[in-house]
Design a protein around this motif. Structure first.
Motif, PDB file in Angstrom:
ATOM      1  N   GLU A   4      -3.442 -21.772   3.597  1.00  0.00           N
ATOM      2  CA  GLU A   4      -2.546 -20.575   3.518  1.00  0.00           C
ATOM      3  C   GLU A   4      -3.200 -19.411   3.010  1.00  0.00           C
ATOM      4  O   GLU A   4      -3.990 -19.287   2.004  1.00  0.00           O
ATOM      5  N   VAL A   5      -2.853 -18.221   3.748  1.00  0.00           N
ATOM      6  CA  VAL A   5      -3.238 -16.633   3.375  1.00  0.00           C
ATOM      7  C   VAL A   5      -2.182 -15.986   3.161  1.00  0.00           C
ATOM      8  O   VAL A   5      -1.337 -15.855   3.920  1.00  0.00           O
ATOM      9  N   ARG A   6      -2.307 -15.523   1.834  1.00  0.00           N
ATOM     10  CA  ARG A   6      -1.261 -14.492   1.314  1.00  0.00           C
ATOM     11  C   ARG A   6      -1.707 -12.899   1.351  1.00  0.00           C
ATOM     12  O   ARG A   6      -2.882 -12.906   0.987  1.00  0.00           O
ATOM     13  N   PHE A   7      -0.953 -12.170   2.208  1.00  0.00           N
ATOM     14  CA  PHE A   7      -1.560 -10.827   2.355  1.00  0.00           C
ATOM     15  C   PHE A   7      -1.003  -9.854   1.390  1.00  0.00           C
ATOM     16  O   PHE A   7       0.327  -9.587   1.316  1.00  0.00           O
ATOM     17  N   TRP A   8      -1.833  -9.182   0.512  1.00  0.00           N
ATOM     18  CA  TRP A   8      -1.605  -8.311  -0.489  1.00  0.00           C
ATOM     19  C   TRP A   8      -1.510  -6.671  -0.257  1.00  0.00           C
ATOM     20  O   TRP A   8      -0.762  -6.170  -0.435  1.00  0.00           O
ATOM     21  N   GLU A   9      -2.742  -6.530   0.430  1.00  0.00           N
ATOM     22  CA  GLU A   9      -2.903  -4.916   0.863  1.00  0.00           C
ATOM     23  C   GLU A   9      -3.869  -4.960   1.795  1.00  0.00           C
ATOM     24  O   GLU A   9      -4.858  -5.623   2.112  1.00  0.00           O
ATOM     25  N   ARG A  10      -3.494  -4.002   2.750  1.00  0.00           N
ATOM     26  CA  ARG A  10      -4.081  -3.474   4.098  1.00  0.00           C
ATOM     27  C   ARG A  10      -5.383  -2.703   3.609  1.00  0.00           C
ATOM     28  O   ARG A  10      -5.326  -1.438   2.929  1.00  0.00           O
ATOM     29  N   LEU A  11      -6.638  -2.868   3.765  1.00  0.00           N
ATOM     30  CA  LEU A  11      -7.899  -2.070   3.601  1.00  0.00           C
ATOM     31  C   LEU A  11      -8.248  -1.273   4.342  1.00  0.00           C
ATOM     32  O   LEU A  11      -8.784  -0.017   4.145  1.00  0.00           O
TER      33      LEU A  11
END
Length: 325
Positions: free
Chosen positions: A278-285
């Motif tokens: 599972e990949v949880r997305f926090w912030e776009r870099l």
């Protein structure tokens, strides 16, 4: 995760709950994404059910109705059915009735749906829906029609107002648009948690480990993916959460192939060749970029990893920090 009974047909529900004649407090909908608006409804369902000694239940549909009625207009789904059911369980719901949405179900009038599902099957004591709720053939029923049917058949109807963030009503379509733009930090505000992709590990070509940094490739099961780019993420592997940096895109520096989701896990040195992630997305870099070669890409990835670590350091110092691995 709290246990929840998952029933697939009206007959399944009758076998499970019919003998006790136990009433339910129920909501109905697609609930894609389980965003803040959904969460408000489901919390209220559980509160009302607890107060009335009833089952806390939800009725949802698989596949999404638009995939049957107007496939060309069907949305890219934010969640798998399994994710959605797990979310229902986390809210403390007792049961979910997952109805197969087919031509027969689509043809039921609002009254027929209410009689067969809410009255005869679920023995609904109360039904909670959002203001934009529609049901029945050609979406002929709305929340007010449901209220009138409730008065006729003896169940209460509670219409739950929407949730707004920054003055805009939260909806599944808004969440999809935000994710498609790569605005995953804002998506987390709308969802009440980070947007996540799940699926099995996909075997890659091995170039990442040999040339740049080792990564785990995810074969995402969700239909809606974030905009191509590099993100600060968390990756769940064998029940453990690792901070990570994830690239979503076509790897233009190498072969510009199909879209991939590749994560480099911090503080992970093992091998993992099969199983689920599972990949949880926090912030776009940053955007995905085509570099002149592996050396330039390697330098940029080093910067990306440092940027991701700095993001999580700031998050750890804030009140919204997630638990560390």
């Amino acid at each position: 995760m709290t246990r929840i009974n998952v029933l697939r047909t009206i007959d399944d529900w009758e076998r499970q709950y019919g003998p006790a004649q136990r009433p339910s407090v129920v909501s109905i909908g697609n609930f894609d994404g389980l965003h803040l608006g959904h969460r408000k409804i489901l919390r209220t369902v559980v509160e009302r059910a607890t107060a009335n000694g009833a089952l806390a239940a939800v009725v949802t549909f698989d596949p999404h109705p638009l995939k049957v009625l107007r496939p060309a207009q069907a949305p890219r789904l934010l969640q798998t059915l399994e994710q959605k059911i797990a979310g229902f369980a986390d809210f403390g719901l007792d049961a979910v009735l997952v109805l197969n949405f087919d031509a027969g179900l689509a043809a039921l009038s609002p009254e027929e749906f209410v009689c067969s599902t809410l009255v005869a099957c679920l023995r609904a004591k109360a039904v909670l829906v959002g203001q934009s709720f529609r049901f029945g053939a050609r979406q002929a029923g709305d929340a007010m029609r449901l209220h009138a049917l409730g008065e006729r058949f003896g169940f209460a109807v509670e219409i739950i107002g929407p949730v707004a963030v920054d003055g805009k009503v939260v909806s599944s379509s808004v969440v999809r648009a935000v994710i498609a733009e790569g605005r995953v930090a804002h998506a987390a505000r709308l969802l009440g948690r980070p947007f996540s992709l799940t699926g099995p590990v996909r075997h890659g070509a091995g170039r990442g480990a040999a040339i740049v940094v080792p990564t785990l490739n995810l074969a995402a099961e969700q239909e809606q993916l974030p905009k191509s780019g590099v993100y600060a993420t968390e990756t769940v592997l064998d029940g453990r959460v690792y901070r990570s940096a994830t690239n979503v895109g076509i790897r233009p520096t190498f072969d510009a192939g199909s879209i991939s989701v590749e994560s480099h896990l911090f503080d992970f040195s093992g091998t993992f060749t099969e199983g689920r992630l599972e990949v949880r997305f926090w912030e776009r870099l940053r955007d995905e970029i085509k570099f002149a070669g592996p050396a330039q890409l390697r330098e940029q990835i080093g910067t990306d990893l440092q940027t991701a670590r700095e993001f999580f350091s700031r998050l750890d110092r804030s009140s919204t920090a997630p638990p560390s691995a």
